[in-house]
Scaffold this motif. Structure first.
Motif: not given
Length: 307
Positions: A207-215
């Motif tokens: 969950a922490l590894a998800i790159d939310f900013a660049n999705l």
């Protein structure tokens, strides 16, 4: 019910939400998010939502050692293990295989009821269990066909989906007394909280590894779909619909879910439906139909799988 159209609309929407997830999840996993990371996002979101909602609509509290143990087991088996197995399996297999294997959950309900509640299994249900078991085994152990979509490890993925369906079947038997005794939102709040805590050790790193900013926007939308529609909206609609739906009607929509999943997967180019899969699906459907023909006593729940 005064307005059956609303009932059918709710059941159809639940089936459609679950069916679409098989293909949409494949866009997200494993490139943008790990399967267990998605489970953490889903369970935490649902735990927060149902926790707040239960405080607003009900003053119920689960009391007594036996009920609290039942609630903890329901959360671990029905939410934590169930969703970890589902997304872990779907990540490795194909949307169509996963949707077909999951339809065996009513059979597990019957077997779990026999083991946990001492219910008798009628001869017709034994036949149904054997027929559906053959169909599921053929899918789980089926060989890959050249030119046909397959997962990274379809056999392992199919086995995990089968375990997922089994976990959900056991969960239905365990949670039913709680649903009858307490407000459903009180029960959902508790079991999702337990499920989220059970899933955290397995998925917090993903969950922490998800790159939310660049999705990409589409991936953002699909993740929100899994958290909001798949987890919250489907549970709300399903709980409302089951108050009014007959077992026969819920059975119809149980069979509709994999059909919709097949149509969506093929339309989006995520999977291919073959004659072999059609025959395997027929065995499962016939077996589940025989198992789900209920005796006059003790109805067997036929709810869509809690993915």
């Amino acid at each position: 019910m005064k307005n059956p159209v609303l009932l059918h609309a709710a059941l159809f929407l639940v089936a459609l939400i679950y069916a679409a997830n098989y293909s949409l999840s494949k866009d997200v996993m494993p490139v943008y998010a790990g399967p267990f990371g998605l489970v953490v996002l889903r369970t935490l979101g649902a735990a927060l939502f149902f926790g707040v909602l239960s405080r607003i609509v009900s003053k119920d509290r689960i009391t007594g050692r036996a009920d609290n143990v039942r609630a903890i087991l329901s959360g671990i088996i029905g939410i934590g293990a169930n969703q970890l197995l589902f997304f872990g399996g779907l990540n490795l297999t194909t949307p169509i295989n996963a949707s077909l294997v999951q339809t065996v959950s009513p059979i597990v309900v019957v077997l779990a009821s026999a083991v946990l509640l001492g219910e008798k299994i009628r001869p017709m249900r034994v036949v149904g269990i054997l027929v559906a078991g053959i169909g599921a085994a053929l899918i789980v152990l089926g060989r890959e066909v050249p030119g046909v979509a397959h997962g990274a490890n379809p056999v392992l993925g199919n086995i995990l989906i089968l375990c997922n369906a089994s976990a959900f079947g056991v969960y239905l038997v365990i949670v039913m007394p709680l649903m009858r005794k307490y407000n459903p939102f009180t029960v959902l709040a508790r079991i999702f909280l337990v499920g989220a805590l059970a899933a955290l050790p397995f998925g917090w790193r993903q969950a922490l590894a998800i790159d939310f900013a660049n999705l990409p926007v589409v991936i953002w939308a699909e993740i929100l779909y899994m958290v909001v529609f798949l987890t919250i909206v489907a549970y709300l609609l399903n709980n409302w619909a089951l108050k009014y739906a007959s077992p026969t009607l819920t059975g119809v929509y149980l069979y509709l879910q994999p059909v919709l999943a097949v149509l969506i997967a093929v339309a989006l180019g995520k999977d291919t439906f073959t004659v072999e899969k059609a025959l395997q699906a027929s065995l499962i459907f016939v077996g589940v139909f025989l198992v789900s023909k209920k005796p006059k006593a003790t109805p067997v729940p036929l709810t869509p799988t809690a993915e």
